[in-house]
Design an enzyme around this catalytic site. Structure first.
Site, PDB file in Angstrom:
ATOM      1  N   TYR A 105       0.946  -1.167   0.150  1.00 57.92           N
ATOM      2  CA  TYR A 105      -0.014   0.104  -0.112  1.00 57.92           C
ATOM      3  C   TYR A 105       0.773   1.111   0.057  1.00 57.92           C
ATOM      4  O   TYR A 105       0.633   1.964  -1.006  1.00 57.92           O
ATOM      5  CB  TYR A 105      -0.924  -0.030   1.409  1.00 57.92           C
ATOM      6  CG  TYR A 105      -1.739   1.274   1.440  1.00 57.92           C
ATOM      7  CD1 TYR A 105      -2.716   1.737   0.492  1.00 57.92           C
ATOM      8  CD2 TYR A 105      -1.205   1.917   2.470  1.00 57.92           C
ATOM      9  CE1 TYR A 105      -3.177   2.947   0.869  1.00 57.92           C
ATOM     10  CE2 TYR A 105      -2.077   3.252   2.553  1.00 57.92           C
ATOM     11  CZ  TYR A 105      -2.753   3.644   1.848  1.00 57.92           C
ATOM     12  OH  TYR A 105      -3.553   4.850   1.967  1.00 57.92           O
TER      13      TYR A 105
HETATM   14  O1  UGB Z   1      -2.313   7.017   7.787  1.00 58.34           O
HETATM   15  C1  UGB Z   1      -2.561   6.224   6.679  1.00 58.34           C
HETATM   16  O2  UGB Z   1      -1.721   6.584   5.665  1.00 58.34           O
HETATM   17  C2  UGB Z   1      -2.887   4.923   7.027  1.00 58.34           C
HETATM   18  O3  UGB Z   1      -3.910   4.923   8.127  1.00 58.34           O
HETATM   19  C3  UGB Z   1      -4.475   3.758   8.274  1.00 58.34           C
HETATM   20  O4  UGB Z   1      -3.467   2.811   8.626  1.00 58.34           O
HETATM   21  P1  UGB Z   1      -3.363   2.404   9.977  1.00 58.34           P
HETATM   22  O5  UGB Z   1      -2.462   3.592  10.668  1.00 58.34           O
HETATM   23  O6  UGB Z   1      -2.387   1.006  10.070  1.00 58.34           O
HETATM   24  O7  UGB Z   1      -4.940   2.188  10.639  1.00 58.34           O
HETATM   25  P2  UGB Z   1      -5.465   0.814  11.303  1.00 58.34           P
HETATM   26  O8  UGB Z   1      -5.340   0.010  10.368  1.00 58.34           O
HETATM   27  O9  UGB Z   1      -6.749   1.437  11.773  1.00 58.34           O
HETATM   28  O10 UGB Z   1      -4.468   0.604  12.468  1.00 58.34           O
HETATM   29  C4  UGB Z   1      -4.485   1.405  13.499  1.00 58.34           C
HETATM   30  C5  UGB Z   1      -3.488   0.817  14.541  1.00 58.34           C
HETATM   31  O11 UGB Z   1      -3.970  -0.213  15.310  1.00 58.34           O
HETATM   32  C6  UGB Z   1      -3.272  -1.264  15.270  1.00 58.34           C
HETATM   33  N1  UGB Z   1      -4.095  -2.701  15.087  1.00 58.34           N
HETATM   34  C7  UGB Z   1      -4.809  -2.887  13.898  1.00 58.34           C
HETATM   35  C8  UGB Z   1      -5.488  -3.904  13.746  1.00 58.34           C
HETATM   36  C9  UGB Z   1      -5.582  -4.941  15.063  1.00 58.34           C
HETATM   37  O12 UGB Z   1      -6.259  -6.071  14.840  1.00 58.34           O
HETATM   38  N2  UGB Z   1      -4.917  -4.618  16.050  1.00 58.34           N
HETATM   39  C10 UGB Z   1      -4.076  -3.357  16.157  1.00 58.34           C
HETATM   40  O13 UGB Z   1      -3.679  -3.167  17.156  1.00 58.34           O
HETATM   41  C11 UGB Z   1      -2.385  -1.188  14.067  1.00 58.34           C
HETATM   42  O14 UGB Z   1      -1.059  -1.814  14.313  1.00 58.34           O
HETATM   43  C12 UGB Z   1      -2.354   0.224  14.112  1.00 58.34           C
HETATM   44  O15 UGB Z   1      -1.246   0.653  14.944  1.00 58.34           O
HETATM   45  C13 UGB Z   1      -5.325   3.375   6.919  1.00 58.34           C
HETATM   46  O16 UGB Z   1      -5.972   2.135   7.132  1.00 58.34           O
HETATM   47  C14 UGB Z   1      -4.586   3.250   5.855  1.00 58.34           C
HETATM   48  O17 UGB Z   1      -5.586   3.112   4.761  1.00 58.34           O
HETATM   49  C15 UGB Z   1      -3.620   4.415   5.527  1.00 58.34           C
HETATM   50  O18 UGB Z   1      -4.640   5.468   5.156  1.00 58.34           O
END
Ligand code: UGB
Length: 408
Positions: free
Chosen positions: A218
């Protein structure tokens, strides 16, 4: 007598046949008749028809002196909020969305319904459909394109890598191609991502920091998008602004994001996986509330200079920018969970797991001074306040009637 009966049977069969055919035709015509001009949803309206053109033009109509904006991904989370905000202030808005099933399309349809109620036509179509884009630019002289259609999600990239190439690379090129050939060329503002910082460990992340270590496909496609933007700006004089969004959350959000499915699972009494780094280090995100992101998008649009080319020819140098749009205060995921527990008044069942090596990074933290300098970007909603608004919306959306739902 037999001959008489068989003639009678023949006539009766003929009568039944013609009656069935007639009734069938009536039913077919009723259920497949072209949709009216009312603002309800007509996903099957054939694009290019005079009626379709009429709706596109009416949706694109702006107050005098305002912009005419094509918003891709208009039925998405950020796209729907931005479309509503543009319309509210008097810009003409035409939406485009392919309504794919990456997450529950009924949520996208509900957002579409709200937008259409407020005069925004959201066309069902793909950004890779070159003919559709050409037609749209034939019908409307868009001043701006807000390109928010994308395949989102960092972890899903391991399951379906092709969808990231299709939307974030091929789709982006398709949008740039249509824009470069348009006359006049629009200015473009598009969604990049905080994920481009990847394994960068210098905090807070500044636009000048390295972005050559993406941790997920991504992130790699968003980084590639930034390079492709450079090419189109250089060759064709397109004015292009990329926005690096930092974990955007809020009402009408994406069900694939952690804050959203944590809420769902906590309420259902299901356990949630909370990731942590080695040595119990907490994973943190610079969670950014949707209204702040919308202000950033509008600020970027308002300060975008015109493209310099026309009809595929460059006439001079054009603006090329990239901005961080974050909240400037990272919050550990464990804190996110405890805020949700208090708001929902339910204790979460937590499985603490090591951060999987599937695209996630340990933390994100935005330096927003460039966006502040250029268009006064200043986030005002902290995670506690923003989650309160999200939870209010969530409880309302999944339990209460139609009437209450609104962006406005
Ligand atoms: O800023 C971005 O550019 C991206 O932001 C977002 O990604 P992320 O920051 O990864 O959000 P998100 O999946 O909500 O996980 C949030 C936290 O929960 C943790 N996490 C996640 C899943 C889980 O089961 N457990 C967990 O601890 C995980 O480790 C993380 O620390 C958008 O989805 C992406 O499309 C993109 O726009």
């Amino acid at each position: 007598m037999d001959k008489h009966r068989s003639r009678w049977t023949y006539s009766f069969t003929k009568l039944i046949f013609w009656t069935t055919l007639f009734a069938g035709t009536i039913l077919f015509v009723c259920f497949h008749s072209p949709p009216s001009d009312s603002p309800s949803i007509h996903p099957k309206m054939k694009w290019g028809s005079p009626q379709w053109e009429k709706r596109v033009k009416s949706s694109a109509r702006s107050r005098s002196g305002h912009f005419t904006v094509l918003v891709t991904g208009a039925a998405g989370f950020v796209g729907s909020h931005v479309s509503a905000a543009l319309k509210r202030r008097g810009d003409g808005v035409v939406g485009l969305d392919n309504f794919n099933s990456y997450y529950d399309p009924s949520l996208k349809r509900a957002r579409q319904k709200l937008l259409e109620r407020n005069g925004i036509f959201v066309i069902e179509g793909d950004i890779n459909d070159r003919h559709l884009l050409e037609k749209l630019f034939d019908v409307v002289a868009f001043t701006h394109v807000m390109h928010l259609a994308a395949q989102a999600g960092v972890r899903y990239a391991m399951k379906n890598p092709g969808s990231y190439i299709h939307s974030n690379i091929a789709g982006l090129v398709s949008v740039f191609e249509a824009c470069k050939s348009a006359n006049p060329q629009p200015a473009i503002v598009w969604a990049s991502s905080s994920s481009v910082y990847g394994l960068n460990s210098k905090v807070p992340f500044s636009e000048k920091d390295r972005t050559d270590q993406p941790a997920s496909l991504y992130a790699a496609t968003k980084k590639a998008g930034e390079e492709i933007a450079h090419t189109y700006n250089h060759i064709y004089g397109l004015s292009i602004t990329g926005l690096r969004f930092f974990t955007v959350y809020g009402p009408w959000g994406r069900p694939d994001m952690a804050y959203f499915f944590f809420t769902k699972d906590i309420l259902k009494g299901k356990s949630i996986n909370v990731f942590e780094g080695s040595n119990n280090k907490s994973v943190a995100r610079d969670f950014t509330y949707i209204d702040d992101i919308v202000k950033g998008c509008l600020g970027a649009l308002d300060t975008a200079e015109k493209s310099t080319g026309s009809g595929g020819k460059k006439k001079g140098n054009a603006q090329l920018r990239v901005f961080n749009l974050g909240n400037t205060s990272p919050v550990p995921v464990t804190k996110l969970v405890s805020i949700l527990e208090k708001l929902l008044k339910v204790k979460a069942k937590k499985n603490v797991l090591p951060l999987p090596r599937n695209g996630d990074v340990m933390f994100t933290h935005a330096n927003i001074s460039y966006a502040h300098k250029e268009f006064g970007y200043k986030p005002t909603t902290n995670l506690q306040m923003g989650l309160q608004k999200f939870v209010n919306w969530y409880l309302d959306y999944y339990s209460v009637s139609e009437k209450k739902k609104s962006f406005w």
